[in-house]
Every structure is written in structure tokens, then in C-alpha cells.
Design a protein around this motif. Structure first.
Motif, mmCIF file in Angstrom:
data_model
loop_
_atom_site.group_PDB
_atom_site.id
_atom_site.type_symbol
_atom_site.label_atom_id
_atom_site.label_comp_id
_atom_site.label_asym_id
_atom_site.label_seq_id
_atom_site.Cartn_x
_atom_site.Cartn_y
_atom_site.Cartn_z
ATOM 1 N N PHE A 318 -3.342 1.899 10.071
ATOM 2 C CA PHE A 318 -3.298 0.453 9.848
ATOM 3 C C PHE A 318 -1.899 0.040 9.415
ATOM 4 O O PHE A 318 -1.104 0.853 8.949
ATOM 5 N N GLY A 319 -1.628 -1.249 9.627
ATOM 6 C CA GLY A 319 -0.355 -1.776 9.153
ATOM 7 C C GLY A 319 -0.525 -2.214 7.722
ATOM 8 O O GLY A 319 -1.564 -2.761 7.348
ATOM 9 N N GLN A 320 0.488 -1.945 6.902
ATOM 10 C CA GLN A 320 0.397 -2.500 5.559
ATOM 11 C C GLN A 320 1.562 -3.448 5.304
ATOM 12 O O GLN A 320 2.661 -3.256 5.804
ATOM 13 N N MET A 321 1.236 -4.518 4.569
ATOM 14 C CA MET A 321 2.195 -5.594 4.390
ATOM 15 C C MET A 321 2.694 -5.614 2.960
ATOM 16 O O MET A 321 1.892 -5.648 2.022
ATOM 17 N N ASN A 322 3.989 -5.598 2.799
ATOM 18 C CA ASN A 322 4.605 -5.576 1.484
ATOM 19 C C ASN A 322 4.601 -6.977 0.890
ATOM 20 O O ASN A 322 5.368 -7.849 1.307
ATOM 21 N N ASN A 450 7.493 3.941 0.253
ATOM 22 C CA ASN A 450 7.433 4.295 -1.170
ATOM 23 C C ASN A 450 8.324 3.400 -2.008
ATOM 24 O O ASN A 450 7.962 2.995 -3.101
ATOM 25 N N ASN A 451 9.510 3.121 -1.499
ATOM 26 C CA ASN A 451 10.485 2.324 -2.249
ATOM 27 C C ASN A 451 10.306 0.827 -2.022
ATOM 28 O O ASN A 451 11.162 0.041 -2.411
ATOM 29 N N PHE A 482 -1.190 5.318 -4.474
ATOM 30 C CA PHE A 482 -1.032 5.249 -3.018
ATOM 31 C C PHE A 482 -0.764 3.825 -2.543
ATOM 32 O O PHE A 482 -0.350 3.603 -1.413
ATOM 33 N N ASN A 483 -1.061 2.842 -3.411
ATOM 34 C CA ASN A 483 -0.947 1.440 -3.016
ATOM 35 C C ASN A 483 0.505 1.000 -3.016
ATOM 36 O O ASN A 483 1.089 0.752 -4.064
ATOM 37 N N ARG A 484 1.084 0.938 -1.836
ATOM 38 C CA ARG A 484 2.486 0.543 -1.744
ATOM 39 C C ARG A 484 2.632 -0.834 -1.114
ATOM 40 O O ARG A 484 3.683 -1.191 -0.617
ATOM 41 N N ALA A 485 1.502 -1.585 -1.106
ATOM 42 C CA ALA A 485 1.550 -2.932 -0.551
ATOM 43 C C ALA A 485 1.873 -3.942 -1.653
ATOM 44 O O ALA A 485 2.186 -5.087 -1.373
ATOM 45 N N GLY A 486 1.797 -3.482 -2.893
ATOM 46 C CA GLY A 486 2.079 -4.381 -4.000
ATOM 47 C C GLY A 486 1.015 -5.460 -4.145
ATOM 48 O O GLY A 486 1.243 -6.494 -4.737
ATOM 49 N N TRP A 487 -0.165 -5.205 -3.577
ATOM 50 C CA TRP A 487 -1.255 -6.169 -3.660
ATOM 51 C C TRP A 487 -2.107 -5.844 -4.874
ATOM 52 O O TRP A 487 -2.366 -4.673 -5.163
ATOM 53 N N SER A 488 -2.508 -6.850 -5.595
ATOM 54 C CA SER A 488 -3.301 -6.622 -6.783
ATOM 55 C C SER A 488 -4.330 -7.736 -6.897
ATOM 56 O O SER A 488 -4.003 -8.907 -6.716
ATOM 57 N N GLY B 32 15.257 9.840 3.065
ATOM 58 C CA GLY B 32 14.024 10.544 2.722
ATOM 59 C C GLY B 32 14.276 11.706 1.784
ATOM 60 O O GLY B 32 15.405 11.952 1.363
ATOM 61 N N SER B 33 13.224 12.417 1.455
ATOM 62 C CA SER B 33 13.329 13.589 0.597
ATOM 63 C C SER B 33 12.357 14.624 1.146
ATOM 64 O O SER B 33 11.554 14.314 2.007
ATOM 65 N N PRO B 34 12.451 15.882 0.675
ATOM 66 C CA PRO B 34 11.523 16.884 1.212
ATOM 67 C C PRO B 34 10.076 16.554 0.852
ATOM 68 O O PRO B 34 9.158 17.026 1.507
ATOM 69 N N PHE B 35 9.897 15.767 -0.192
ATOM 70 C CA PHE B 35 8.533 15.509 -0.659
ATOM 71 C C PHE B 35 8.164 14.075 -0.324
ATOM 72 O O PHE B 35 8.508 13.151 -1.036
ATOM 73 N N ASN B 36 7.466 13.911 0.771
ATOM 74 C CA ASN B 36 7.230 12.573 1.271
ATOM 75 C C ASN B 36 5.812 12.340 1.708
ATOM 76 O O ASN B 36 5.548 11.430 2.453
ATOM 77 N N ASP B 37 4.911 13.191 1.280
ATOM 78 C CA ASP B 37 3.545 13.028 1.728
ATOM 79 C C ASP B 37 2.989 11.700 1.221
ATOM 80 O O ASP B 37 3.351 11.221 0.154
#
Lengths: 563, 309
Positions: A318-322, A450-451, A482-488, B32-37
């Protein structure tokens, strides 16, 4: 003095080499002879000289293409599906999934669950042993589980224990102590675990690789060598590994110390590593491999073949939206992007591998309320109506004051490229916009997500770790790692949090059903497709069991009928 | 000669140091980094970085790495259950080196023969035929040639194994594909050089003195055409001995080339630098050998200091 002699020797040798320049052509002949010699002597480079290598033609041997290296056979730290497959077939947890995904007693002969569903008391089978003859004891489970949660071991999958076992999260975070993790071993055959909350899928979890036991004494002896080779491992599952090379694969042989060995049919499994999909197909057609995966491009050639098999996994792309991005913070823009393309076209024309279009979050087939799957109970949640999307987009643009630029993040696989151009064309057609495609490596895409350095990402999906909608629903909770969409969303968090504590299954399912609807009212994600695994298997390979989640396939149930 | 060799070796050490430093620094800029799961929470990532020392300041990481390299320790892979990089290389390099060596030797011999025939039978059918072969060999990419030969020779006609690396027979087809490419390159150079040498006065002189055609060809023409060949073969050999991604993938061969590419895609830092060091050693050695070979083939190109030795 003597060190002056050496150089003159070298000089002489070099001068001799100089002399031989007359016969320079002979060097070529010598080289050829050398190569031939290397060839005949083998020079130790050929795989067949590895110990335990087997005859792949033998009628009791199954040849399987893994498709990638076996990275890590330490069950505490393994993360990839290839290692999972090997571990699942060579070791065994307290329970094992049967062909229809129901957990059945395996190393445990049974379990007693307390009234509040928090305390699980497992009773191990009598006389079960490791491949070296040691008894499998409850301590071995406790040891392995604690090891996986040890912050120094740094297991990526530690969460699958720490989230459920009381005291686990604290220990794993480095805040609590080892002794406070609620795993007790009153005797060698009894294992008592106290959970954080009622977990109706806990028995299924005990089949997962991170829950496999490890022989404490053996792991201690092996120290840094543990799991580096077939001889550095012990097995308690249907198969034992007799050859293991990360690069070229391994060999599994039926484990004659396995408690249920009479129900294991295949004598030997030869695990090969062929990464090139065309080579794999050629090997399959020549009979050197009995089972291999297919790519979407290869599928049409075998559409009508009885050898084709297909499993739709509990995996959703799925697509996730930031939502930290101003355009993505607008509900109508999100809704437009969610509904602005035809998923059926995507699976039928672009993917063409049996994947199913996704009109909701939780995949079809997952556990639901009594007598139903979760999907049956909640139905489709996104209107398959790309035409209406344009109105939503225009509404969103009015609210924002101007049309936002849309940049879609994709990983660089060929499938991802196809999907990217498809979605781009669909948005152009239905929304009248020109969205940009940003393609980068999978690793980099994950890093950017992630960032929070993205607008909308189609780079990844989410696969179930266990057969319960919770494995999906927890993804979008506020505190989730795991939630990287910043949705709350408070209501969502309350429903999912409530379901985690609710012992009544009907009630907790009702909470999750409602929570899933919020995701679509709020247009948090852009569902794409539920991923299918497609492959070919020879007709003589029967009872092939491939679970839609977790470690698979399970070779314990398979039968080989080679004539 | 000895002084020259020692000087070159010292030079090589400096070059290696520079390569290690640059590669190491460039890697810090790898995205990236080696740990990206995806399942990797912030907490688990911090634990992994602590485990592998990635939370240390860069200067500390660099000096630690360099110190370990000097002691022969290339670190552990971030994947493959923390196996030592040296063990992984030792496991995979011989396979690639064997294939490469076989391909280079067969290809060079075949190429020289092809080129020589072309030059000696200049402007005949033989010349055109061998030119056509070498043009095809150079221009058809390996990723086309390899599956093609695999399909026909191994699958359709069943003459050789389709894939894997279990006996000498398994090595023939991949080496052949490598060899065809080498032969094509070598043949082109041999032909051009020989044609040039054939027009030299000393060849005419040798012929007029009544020397036989074969003698003139091998002793005078061919040998004097060798210099440019060494220029291309040596680096080519270094490249092929360190493995080729395409061949290793198509023939499912557990070689080092495939491993190297994988380590880059998954950001396996220690594996990337370790393999780069290895490849650098190969190339530095190859160029050293090349310089020495020049002297062997053409006494006029003796390297400095040779005579004093």
C-alpha cells in the motif's frame, strides 16, 4: 649474510624468466595445461566436494530453489524468509501450524490457559530430543526466548516476543532485568508464560521462528561459531541439516530423532540457490529443480499448466502518505489519491501474477469474528470509483489554495517501475494531474520513509507475522514504531488499545473492525494489492503446504511420488 | 629489478591505504544504512548500531577499522550472521578465480589464433570470418550470450550442465562465455598489431633471407605484436578473476562478483570495503606483473633499475 642471498635467488629467477621470453608462446601452452590440471584436480572449488553433498537425481530427494542466500540460522536473530524456511523445517516450537493454519501441539503435548487468558502453561512431550540426543527441555525455550529479547543480541524480531510476554518489553528496552521476564520452568517439561494481555493467537505465535528453542549448553559451547555451519547447529524438527553453505545452499535430511518422524515422507531436500529467474525456469523444465517461483512476466506462459500453484499471502502493498507534508495533511487530497486508480487493472494487467486488488487494509483470509474472516465481516472499504476522485481532488485544491505537486516514492525493482508508470498514468487520467515518480533503491526508500523524508511512498508493504488482524491494526497506532505516516487518531488508538486488552474475542474483533473503517474515513493509506506467490511444482510433489504468512513452506506434510 | 619491485610494492601499500580511506569515506555517504528492515523499530536499530559499533564517532570507527585491517581482520558482515568478511571472501573467491583463469587462458589462446589467421590471410574469406566472429564476440553482451548458450548447449542439446558449480564440467560453459569475450578482444588487437608489424622492414628482411613463413610469423611478427596485448589482457584478467555478476547469476555460481554487488545493495559496509581491498590488491598486482611482462616481451621496454640488478 643470508639475507643477501635471497635477493640474488630472486634475481636469478627473474633472469631465468627473462630467458624464457624466447618461448613466450609456450607460456600460453603452460597456462592451458595448468588450467586443465586445475580442472582435473578440482582445486577444491567445486561444490560436490563439500561434505554431505547429495545426488539430486535420487528418487527420495526433492530439489528446491530458495532463490537467495541462507543468511542466518540463529533463530534469535534470523529475519529473512529463506532462513525462516530452513529454521521452520529443521526446528520445532511448542506448536506447529497444520495445513489449514491451525496451531497444533508439536514439541508441547498440550497447554493449559488460565481463566483470564494471561497464563499459558505448556507441557512438553516426553522424551523429545535434539539431533545430538540431548533432551529438549523447557529451559531451552526460556533460554532462546530470553536470548532473542536480550538488548545485546540486538534481534530485529525481538518485538514479536517482547510485545506479548510480561516483562519482555522492559528487558528488551534495557530498562528491566532478565529475571523479571515472566517465563518460568518449574520442571524440565513445564514452561509457564505470563502475557501482557489476552492474546488469542498466542499458540500460533509459538510456531514462529523467534519462538524456537535453543540448546543452552550447545549454544554456549559454540559461542561465536553458533549457526555458522551445519555442524554448529542442533535440530529438533522434522529435518536436520547435513550441509550448509550460505552461498550455495544446503541439504536437509529426515531427522530420525523427530518425535513425529513416521509422518515425514521426503527423505532429503536439496536446497539450491538460483537467483536468475530464467535459469531457475530452465532448471525446472529440465527436471533438476522440483519447485520454483515465477515472475509476473513468466506466468502467462503457464496460465493453464496444472503445475502452476498460487497462494495469496497475508501481505499488503500500500501507499503511505506522510501527513507532515502540507498537501498530504488535506483529507480530500488523500481521498483523491486513495480512490484515483483502478486496482483491478493494476493486478490484471500490470502485475499479472495472481495478486488480488486491495479495497481494504487487512488481507482476505485472516481470522475474524466467529464463523467469518475479517474481510468478510468488514467488506470493501474503499469505493472502486476512480471517476469520483476528480471531484475530491478539486475540492482539496480549493481548500489548499493551489494544486500541490505530488511526488511518489518507489523502489527500483522492475515491478515497482511498472506500478509507478501505471499509477502515474491513472492519476493523469482520473485526477488530471501529473505526479512525479521518484525511484531509489529499496534500502534508501526505507531510510527516507523512516526519516519522514517523503510525500507518498509506494516502496513497501506489510506482511502478517501471525494470523490475527492485530498484526496489521497496530501498524497505524500512535506509539507504533512502524507508523511512519505521522498519522495519529485518538479513537483509533483507543479501539486498537482496547482490543489488545479485551479477552472476549467477539468484542475485540468488533473493535478492530471499527478501527479499520476509521483508516478509510480518514484516507490514511492507498491500498494497492495483496501479494500472491506464484510458482511451478512437479506433479509428483504432493501435499505442498505454503502458509500465507510467517515461515513457509512446511515440508513436513509434503509427499514425493517420483516413479 | 629488485629495487624496482620493492619500490612498486611500497607504492602499492600507499595506493591501498588511499583506496581504503576513500572507499570508507564514500560509504558514509551511501544512502541508507545496513539496518533498514521495515520491522526495525528505533529501539532495535539503536541496539544493532551499538552491537556493530556504528554509534561511535566516525573517527573512532575509521581508526578501529584501519587498525583491524593492518592486523588482517576485515571485520564481520552485517548480514550472514556476522561471519568474518575474510571467511566469506575465501569461500567465494576461488570459484570466481578458477572460472576467470580458465576463461582468460582459453580466450587468449583462441584470440591470438583467430587474430593471427586473420592477419596472415589478410583480406580473404578467413579474415572476414574471423573479424565477424570477434565483432560479434565484443558486441553481443554477456547477459545475452550466456542465457543463449545455456539454452542451446546445456538445455536443448544436453551437452553440458545448465547451472551450478559442482564439477569441472559445470565450469566449461561459463568459462566459454568469458573466453569468447576475451578471444574477441584479443583477436582484434592481435590482427591490427600483426598487420602493422607485417609491413615492417625487418619482416621483409627476414623473408628475403629465406626464413619460412611460420618461423617469421611466430618468432618475429607475433612476438612483436604482444606489447599492446599485455596492456589489455592484464587488467582484463584482474577483472575476470574477481568474478562477473552476470555469469555468476545466470549459471547460479557462488562467486565473489555476485556477493560484492549484493553487499552494495544491502549496505553491508564491512563486506563492501573488504571486497574493494581485495579487488585493489588484484589490480595493483596485475599492473606490477604487466610492467614486468613488458620487459620479457620487448627488451627495449626494460623498467628503470633493471640493468643495475
Amino acid at each position: 649474510m643470508s639475507d643477501r642471498r635471497m635477493p640474488t635467488d630472486i634475481q636469478r629467477a627473474l633472469r631465468n624468466a627473462g630467458l624464457s621470453r624466447r618461448g613466450f608462446l609456450r607460456v600460453g601452452g603452460g597456462g592451458l595445461a595448468g588450467a586443465a590440471f586445475l580442472g582435473v584436480s578440482g582445486c577444491g572449488v567445486f561444490g560436490s566436494e563439500e561434505e554431505g553433498s547429495t545426488d539430486s537425481e535420487a528418487p527420495e530427494t526433492m530439489n528446491r530453489n530458495l532463490g537467495a542466500e541462507i543468511d542466518d540460522l540463529d533463530s534469535a536473530t534470523a529475519t529473512d524468509e529463506i532462513s525462516f524456511e530452513v529454521l521452520y523445517n529443521t526446528m520445532e516450537g511448542l506448536y506447529r501450524l497444520d495445513p489449514s493454519e491451525e496451531p497444533q501441539p508439536a514439541q508441547a503435548e498440550g497447554v493449559e490457559v488460565s481463566e483470564d487468558e494471561l497464563v499459558y502453561t505448556f507441557r512438553l512431550r516426553d522424551g523429545i530430543t535434539w539431533s545430538n540426543g540431548d533432551l529438549v527441555t523447557s529451559r531451552h525455550f526460556k533460554f532462546a526466548w530470553l536470548r532473542a529479547m536480550d538488548p545485546k543480541v540486538a534481534s530485529q524480531y525481538s518485538f514479536i516476543l517482547a510485545e506479548f510476554v510480561k516483562g519482555g518489553a522492559e528487558y528488551n528496552a534495557g530498562k528491566g532485568s532478565r529475571d523479571q521476564v515472566a517465563i518460568e520452568t518449574p520442571d524440565d517439561r513445564t514452561l509457564q508464560v505470563t502475557l501482557v494481555g489476552p492474546t488469542p493467537f498466542f499458540l500460533g505465535l509459538t510456531a514462529f521462528t523467534t519462538y524456537l528453542p535453543q540448546n543452552e549448553e550447545f549454544v554456549g559451547q559454540q559461542a561465536a561459531d553458533y549457526a555458522k555451519g551445519a555442524a554448529n547447529l542442533l535440530f529438533n524438527g522434522p529435518y536436520k541439516m547435513t550441509r550448509y553453505s550460505p552461498a550455495s545452499g544446503g541439504t536437509l535430511e529426515k531427522n530420525d530423532r523427530y518425535w513425529d518422524k513416521t509422518n515425514v515422507d521426503i527423505e532429503r531436500i536439496n536446497m539450491r540457490i538460483v537467483k536468475d529467474t530464467n535459469t531457475a525456469l530452465t532448471l525446472y523444465q529440465s527436471g533438476e529443480i522440483d519447485l520454483t517461483g515465477l515472475t509476473g512476466e513468466q506466468v502467462p506462459r503457464f496460465e493453464d499448466s496444472p503445475e502452476l500453484f498460487r497462494t495469496v499471502n497475508f501481505t499488503h502493498f500500500f501507499g503511505q502518505m506522510n501527513q507532515g507534508n502540507p498537501a498530504m495533511a488535506n483529507l480530500n487530497i488523500r481521498k483523491a489519491l486513495m480512490t484515483g486508480f483502478d486496482r483491478k487493472l493494476l493486478t490484471d494487467r500490470v502485475l499479472n501474477d495472481g495478486s488480488e486488488p486491495a479495497y481494504a487494509f487487512v488481507p482476505p483470509g485472516m481470522e475474524g469474528p466467529e464463523g467469518q474472516t475479517f474481510r468478510e465481516a468488514n467488506g470493501d472499504l474503499v469505493e472502486p470509483d476512480p471517476a469520483a476522485a476528480r471531484g475530491l481532488w478539486e475540492q482539496g485544491v480549493r481548500e489548499l489554495g493551489k494544486a500541490p505537486k505530488i511526488v511518489m516514492l518507489f523502489s527500483d525493482s522492475s515491478t515497482a517501475r511498472d506500478i509507478a508508470t501505471f499509477i502515474q498514468a491513472e492519476y493523469q487520467k482520473h485526477l488530471g494531474i501529473r505526479a512525479d515518480i521518484d525511484i531509489t533503491t529499496f534500502e534508501n526508500a526505507l531510510d527516507r520513509v523512516n526519516n519522514r523524508d517523503y510525500q507518498i511512498s509506494f516502496a513497501s508493504g506489510w506482511g502478517a507475522d501471525y494470523n490475527d488482524p492485530m498484526t496489521f491494526m497496530q501498524y497505524f497506532t500512535s506509539g507504533s514504531g512502524f507508523n511512519r505516516a505521522g498519522w495519529s487518531n485518538d479513537r483509533y488508538d483507543k479501539l486498537v488499545g482496547g482490543a489488545r486488552k479485551e479477552p472476549n474475542n467477539a468484542k475485540r474483533m468488533a473493535m478492530m473492525l471499527e478501527a479499520e473503517k476509521i483508516l478509510f474515513e480518514e484516507a490514511v493509506l492507498v491500498p494497492e494489492y495483496f501479494e500472491a506467490v506464484v510458482g511451478l511444482k512437479k506433479p509428483y510433489l504432493k501435499n505442498f503446504v505454503s502458509h500465507p504468512y510467517g515461515p513457509e513452506p512446511d515440508w513436513k506434510y509434503a509427499r514425493l511420488d517420483k516413479q | 629489478m629488485l629495487r624496482y619491485t620493492v619500490k612498486r610494492l611500497l607504492n602499492a601499500v600507499v595506493i591501498l591505504f588511499v583506496i581504503i580511506t576513500i572507499t570508507w569515506l564514500l560509504m558514509q555517504f551511501l544512502p541508507g544504512s545496513p539496518f533498514n528492515d521495515q520491522r526495525l523499530t528505533e529501539q532495535a536499530r539503536a541496539q544493532l548500531e551499538a552491537k556493530y559499533g556504528l554509534n561511535e564517532p566516525l573517527l573512532v570507527q575509521y581508526t578501529t577499522y584501519l587498525w583491524n585491517v593492518i592486523q588482517g581482520d576485515l571485520g564481520n558482515s552485517y548480514f550472514l550472521n556476522g561471519r568474518p568478511v575474510t571467511a566469506i571472501i575465501l569461500d567465494r573467491l576461488p570459484v570466481s578465480a578458477f572460472l576467470g583463469l580458465q576463461g582468460i587462458v582459453a580466450g587468449t589462446i583462441g584470440g591470438i589464433a583467430l587474430g593471427a589467421i586473420s592477419a596472415m590471410r589478410h583480406n580473404t574469406v578467413w579474415d572476414r570470418l574471423s573479424t565477424l566472429v570477434s565483432v560479434l564476440g565484443i558486441s553481443v553482451p554477456i547477459f545475452v550470450l550466456a542465457p543463449l548458450l545455456q539454452y542451446w548447449i546445456a538445455f536443448k542439446w544436453g551437452l553440458l550442465p545448465i547451472a551450478f558449480f559442482e564439477s569441472w564440467a559445470h565450469s566449461v560453459l561459463p568459462s566459454l562465455v568469458l573466453g569468447i569475450y576475451v578471444a574477441a578482444v584479443v583477436a582484434t588487437y592481435t590482427r591490427t598489431e600483426m598487420l602493422e608489424v607485417l609491413n615492417q622492414d625487418y619482416v621483409t628482411l627476414a623473408r628475403s633471407k629465406g626464413l619460412g613463413g611460420f618461423h617469421v610469423m611466430t618468432r618475429h611478427v607475433l612476438r612483436n605484436s604482444m606489447v599492446p596485448l599485455i596492456t589489455i589482457i592484464v587488467p582484463l584478467a584482474a577483472a575476470l578473476l574477481t568474478g562477473t555478476l552476470v555469469i555468476e547469476r545466470v549459471f547460479a555460481i557462488p562467486g565473489i562478483g555476485e556477493q560484492f554487488v549484493r553487499s552494495i545493495t544491502v549496505n553491508d559496509y564491512s563486506m563492501i570495503v573488504g571486497t574493494t581491498i581485495l579487488f585493489s590488491i588484484f589490480f595493483v598486482t596485475a599492473y606490477l606483473v604487466q610492467d614486468l611482462l613488458y620487459g620479457v616481451v620487448d627488451p627495449r621496454i626494460r623498467v628503470a633499475g633493471t640493468r643495475s640488478g
